[in-house]
Scaffold this active site. Sequence first.
Site, PDB file in Angstrom:
ATOM      1  N   GLY A  12       6.660  25.407   1.379  1.00 50.03           N
ATOM      2  CA  GLY A  12       7.936  24.680   1.318  1.00 50.03           C
ATOM      3  C   GLY A  12       7.934  23.310   1.963  1.00 50.03           C
ATOM      4  O   GLY A  12       8.991  22.806   2.349  1.00 50.03           O
ATOM      5  N   ASN A  14       7.365  20.463   0.417  1.00 51.69           N
ATOM      6  CA  ASN A  14       8.097  19.551  -0.472  1.00 51.69           C
ATOM      7  C   ASN A  14       9.600  19.778  -0.360  1.00 51.69           C
ATOM      8  O   ASN A  14      10.381  18.836  -0.431  1.00 51.69           O
ATOM      9  CB  ASN A  14       7.621  19.697  -1.920  1.00 51.69           C
ATOM     10  CG  ASN A  14       6.354  18.890  -2.171  1.00 51.69           C
ATOM     11  OD1 ASN A  14       6.395  17.658  -2.226  1.00 51.69           O
ATOM     12  ND2 ASN A  14       5.222  19.583  -2.289  1.00 51.69           N
ATOM     13  N   LEU A  93       7.476  28.797 -16.510  1.00 51.98           N
ATOM     14  CA  LEU A  93       8.851  28.990 -16.957  1.00 51.98           C
ATOM     15  C   LEU A  93       8.898  29.108 -18.472  1.00 51.98           C
ATOM     16  O   LEU A  93       8.111  28.486 -19.184  1.00 51.98           O
ATOM     17  CB  LEU A  93       9.726  27.816 -16.515  1.00 51.98           C
ATOM     18  CG  LEU A  93       9.890  27.642 -15.004  1.00 51.98           C
ATOM     19  CD1 LEU A  93      10.733  26.405 -14.711  1.00 51.98           C
ATOM     20  CD2 LEU A  93      10.513  28.870 -14.376  1.00 51.98           C
ATOM     21  N   HIS A 109       3.147  18.164  -9.070  1.00 54.75           N
ATOM     22  CA  HIS A 109       1.826  18.770  -9.270  1.00 54.75           C
ATOM     23  C   HIS A 109       0.781  17.910  -8.546  1.00 54.75           C
ATOM     24  O   HIS A 109       0.831  16.679  -8.639  1.00 54.75           O
ATOM     25  CB  HIS A 109       1.516  18.845 -10.770  1.00 54.75           C
ATOM     26  CG  HIS A 109       0.200  19.486 -11.054  1.00 54.75           C
ATOM     27  ND1 HIS A 109       0.007  20.852 -10.978  1.00 54.75           N
ATOM     28  CD2 HIS A 109      -1.004  18.951 -11.368  1.00 54.75           C
ATOM     29  CE1 HIS A 109      -1.258  21.126 -11.253  1.00 54.75           C
ATOM     30  NE2 HIS A 109      -1.889  19.987 -11.493  1.00 54.75           N
ATOM     31  N   ASP A 145       2.491  21.832 -17.150  1.00 53.37           N
ATOM     32  CA  ASP A 145       2.084  20.547 -16.565  1.00 53.37           C
ATOM     33  C   ASP A 145       1.923  19.445 -17.610  1.00 53.37           C
ATOM     34  O   ASP A 145       1.064  18.563 -17.468  1.00 53.37           O
ATOM     35  CB  ASP A 145       0.766  20.710 -15.774  1.00 53.37           C
ATOM     36  CG  ASP A 145       0.933  21.626 -14.574  1.00 53.37           C
ATOM     37  OD1 ASP A 145       2.049  21.711 -14.031  1.00 53.37           O
ATOM     38  OD2 ASP A 145      -0.057  22.268 -14.182  1.00 53.37           O
ATOM     39  N   GLU A 174       3.002  13.373  -2.284  1.00 56.91           N
ATOM     40  CA  GLU A 174       4.015  14.241  -2.906  1.00 56.91           C
ATOM     41  C   GLU A 174       5.340  14.101  -2.167  1.00 56.91           C
ATOM     42  O   GLU A 174       6.407  13.965  -2.777  1.00 56.91           O
ATOM     43  CB  GLU A 174       3.568  15.710  -2.881  1.00 56.91           C
ATOM     44  CG  GLU A 174       2.340  16.011  -3.711  1.00 56.91           C
ATOM     45  CD  GLU A 174       1.998  17.502  -3.703  1.00 56.91           C
ATOM     46  OE1 GLU A 174       2.911  18.335  -3.738  1.00 56.91           O
ATOM     47  OE2 GLU A 174       0.788  17.826  -3.660  1.00 56.91           O
TER      48      GLU A 174
END
Length: 213
Positions: A12, A14, A93, A109, A145, A174
Site C-alpha cells: 500500500g 502507492n 479485472l 505498473h 497492462d 510511481e
Amino acid sequence: MVTLGVLISGRGSNLQAILRAIADGRLSARVAVVVSNIEGAPGLAHASAAGVPTVVISHRGWPSREEYDAHLVGVLRAHHVELVCLAGFMRRLTPVLIDAFPHRVLNVHPSLLPAFPGVDAQRQALEHGVRVAGCTVHLVTPTIDAGPIVLQACVPVTDDDTVDTLAARILEEEHRVYPEAIRLVSEGLGRVEGRRWISTGRTAPLSDADGRG
Ligand code: GAR
C-alpha cells in the site's frame, strides 16, 4: 473533488502516496474506501490510520471472476466512487468492473509499458538488460497492462542493480506520477482517442473527460 476507491493487495505504498498528495493539497480528492482482496494486507492499516473505511473481499470461493467483480462494483458504488485506482491490486479485472467505470479505472505498473507487462516487471527488465526502466500509469482495459497511457516516468538501470534496488528506484517515481495522473484524469485534462490518452490541458467535467460530452 473526485471520490476515489483504491484497490490494493499488499504493502500500500502507492495508496500512501495518494493520501499524502491529498493531505498536501496536490490532489483534490477524497478516498472513500480502500478494498483489499487479501486479509491483513499491510496497506489496510495505512487506510485505517488515515480514517479511510476498508473492506476485504477475498477472491477465493467465487464461482467466477465476473461475480467477484460485480460484488466489487456494488461496494464501490455504495461508497459513491467515481474513479477507481488500482494500487498494487494483483487481480485481472473483467469488463463487469471496467464497463461500470468507463475510462475511470487507473492502474500503476512498474515498467515502461508496453515492455514487461504482467508480474515481476522489474525482474523482467533487469533480466532483459535494459538500460532504462520506469513506471506507467494507464487506464485499465480488459487486456492486461495495455490501456491508454496517461503518464510514464523513467529511471536509469545500473550495472550493479538488483531487483530490489531497481524496484525501489521505480517505486519513487510511481509515488510521484500516480497522484499526478489521478489529477489529470479526474480534472478532465485529457481525453481518450483510440488507444491514446490525449492531454488537452482544458478542464472538462469528469463526465466529459473521455470526449463523449
Ligand atoms: C507497485 O510497484 C505497483 O506498480 C505494482 O505493485 C507494487 C505495489 O506496491 N503493481 C503491479 O505490478 C501491477 N501489475 P504498493 O502496494 O506499495 O503500492
